[in-house]
Scaffold this motif. Structure first.
Motif, PDB file in Angstrom:
ATOM      1  N   SER A 174      42.816  42.935  46.077  1.00 20.83           N
ATOM      2  CA  SER A 174      42.383  44.312  46.309  1.00 20.83           C
ATOM      3  C   SER A 174      40.870  44.477  46.380  1.00 20.83           C
ATOM      4  CB  SER A 174      42.953  45.227  45.227  1.00 20.83           C
ATOM      5  OG  SER A 174      42.411  44.904  43.975  1.00 20.83           O
ATOM      6  N   THR A 175      40.125  43.411  46.159  1.00 18.94           N
ATOM      7  CA  THR A 175      38.668  43.520  46.228  1.00 18.94           C
ATOM      8  C   THR A 175      38.184  43.267  47.645  1.00 18.94           C
ATOM      9  OG1 THR A 175      38.327  41.198  45.651  1.00 18.94           O
ATOM     10  CG2 THR A 175      38.361  42.778  43.842  1.00 18.94           C
ATOM     11  N   LYS A 176      37.005  43.787  47.925  1.00 15.56           N
ATOM     12  CA  LYS A 176      36.367  43.534  49.212  1.00 15.56           C
ATOM     13  C   LYS A 176      35.510  42.289  49.082  1.00 15.56           C
ATOM     14  CE  LYS A 176      36.165  48.316  50.576  1.00 15.56           C
ATOM     15  NZ  LYS A 176      35.362  49.495  50.808  1.00 15.56           N
ATOM     16  N   PHE A 213      29.194  49.347  45.288  1.00 13.44           N
ATOM     17  CA  PHE A 213      30.587  48.918  45.196  1.00 13.44           C
ATOM     18  C   PHE A 213      31.025  48.776  43.741  1.00 13.44           C
ATOM     19  CE2 PHE A 213      29.033  47.127  49.248  1.00 13.44           C
ATOM     20  CZ  PHE A 213      29.921  47.731  50.106  1.00 13.44           C
ATOM     21  N   LYS A 250      33.533  50.154  42.084  1.00 11.75           N
ATOM     22  CA  LYS A 250      34.981  49.976  41.895  1.00 11.75           C
ATOM     23  C   LYS A 250      35.376  48.517  42.134  1.00 11.75           C
ATOM     24  CE  LYS A 250      39.504  51.324  43.537  1.00 11.75           C
ATOM     25  NZ  LYS A 250      40.269  51.940  44.603  1.00 11.75           N
ATOM     26  N   GLU A 251      34.861  47.914  43.189  1.00  4.87           N
ATOM     27  CA  GLU A 251      35.168  46.524  43.486  1.00  4.87           C
ATOM     28  C   GLU A 251      34.647  45.597  42.381  1.00  4.87           C
ATOM     29  OE1 GLU A 251      34.116  48.665  45.796  1.00  4.87           O
ATOM     30  OE2 GLU A 251      35.890  48.699  47.063  1.00  4.87           O
ATOM     31  N   TYR A 252      33.483  45.930  41.861  1.00  9.40           N
ATOM     32  CA  TYR A 252      32.909  45.142  40.766  1.00  9.40           C
ATOM     33  C   TYR A 252      33.807  45.213  39.532  1.00  9.40           C
ATOM     34  CZ  TYR A 252      29.447  43.375  37.445  1.00  9.40           C
ATOM     35  OH  TYR A 252      28.794  42.644  36.487  1.00  9.40           O
ATOM     36  N   ASP A 280      36.775  43.020  40.095  1.00 10.07           N
ATOM     37  CA  ASP A 280      36.412  41.615  39.906  1.00 10.07           C
ATOM     38  C   ASP A 280      36.299  41.258  38.429  1.00 10.07           C
ATOM     39  OD1 ASP A 280      36.331  40.505  42.491  1.00 10.07           O
ATOM     40  OD2 ASP A 280      34.408  41.463  42.888  1.00 10.07           O
TER      41      ASP A 280
END
Length: 150
Positions: free
Chosen positions: A38-40, A114, A116-118, A121
């Motif tokens: 789900s991460t970029k 980013f 949310k992506e962090y 992770d």
């Protein structure tokens, strides 16, 4: 005197150590897979290894669990294979956890854009280390069972 096959089968898999670790290995291993997916990918990174490990171990643990549930683990080679698989899975997950932690540290500079992506992770790193611990404990208890059955 030890029995010739110390491995459980059927529903006793749900009540014996180390086999009870199958369930959290499924859950948290699946979480690693989901979180990484789900991460970029913001920079070129080796998260493909993390995905490979999480998907491989999820599928292989599912097959392993089905073998145990069905009772097809009655050969004398299975205790050795059980130790080998769980030790290998623990090693793979440890390497994946280190890779995921390294990628996450590299993404710190992008946290303002980013965030949310962090966070995803970071959660993936925590889950990788948790799954590493579960597979390690499973391998240790499997080794103890293997030693007692020899």
């Amino acid at each position: 005197m030890a029995s010739s096959n110390p491995l459980p089968s059927g529903t006793s898999v749900f009540t014996t150590i180390p086999d009870i670790f199958f369930i959290p290995e499924f859950i948290f291993g699946g979480l690693v897979w989901t979180l990484v997916a789900s991460t970029k990918v913001l920079i070129a990174n080796p998260q493909g290894w993390v995905m490979f490990v999480s998907v491989f171990c999820f599928i292989f643990t599912t097959l392993w669990f089905l073998i145990f549930i069905s009772g097809a683990n009655k050969s004398s080679i299975w205790p050795t294979l059980d130790v080998a698989y769980h030790a290998l899975a623990a090693f793979f997950y440890l390497s994946a956890a280190v890779v995921q932690a390294n990628v996450t540290l590299g993404l710190q500079q992008f946290t303002t854009v980013f965030f949310k992506e962090y966070q995803l992770d970071i959660a993936a790193v925590v889950m990788c280390y948790l799954v590493t611990l579960l597979y390690t404990i499973h391998a240790i208890f499997s080794a103890m069972r293997w030693k007692n059955s020899s």
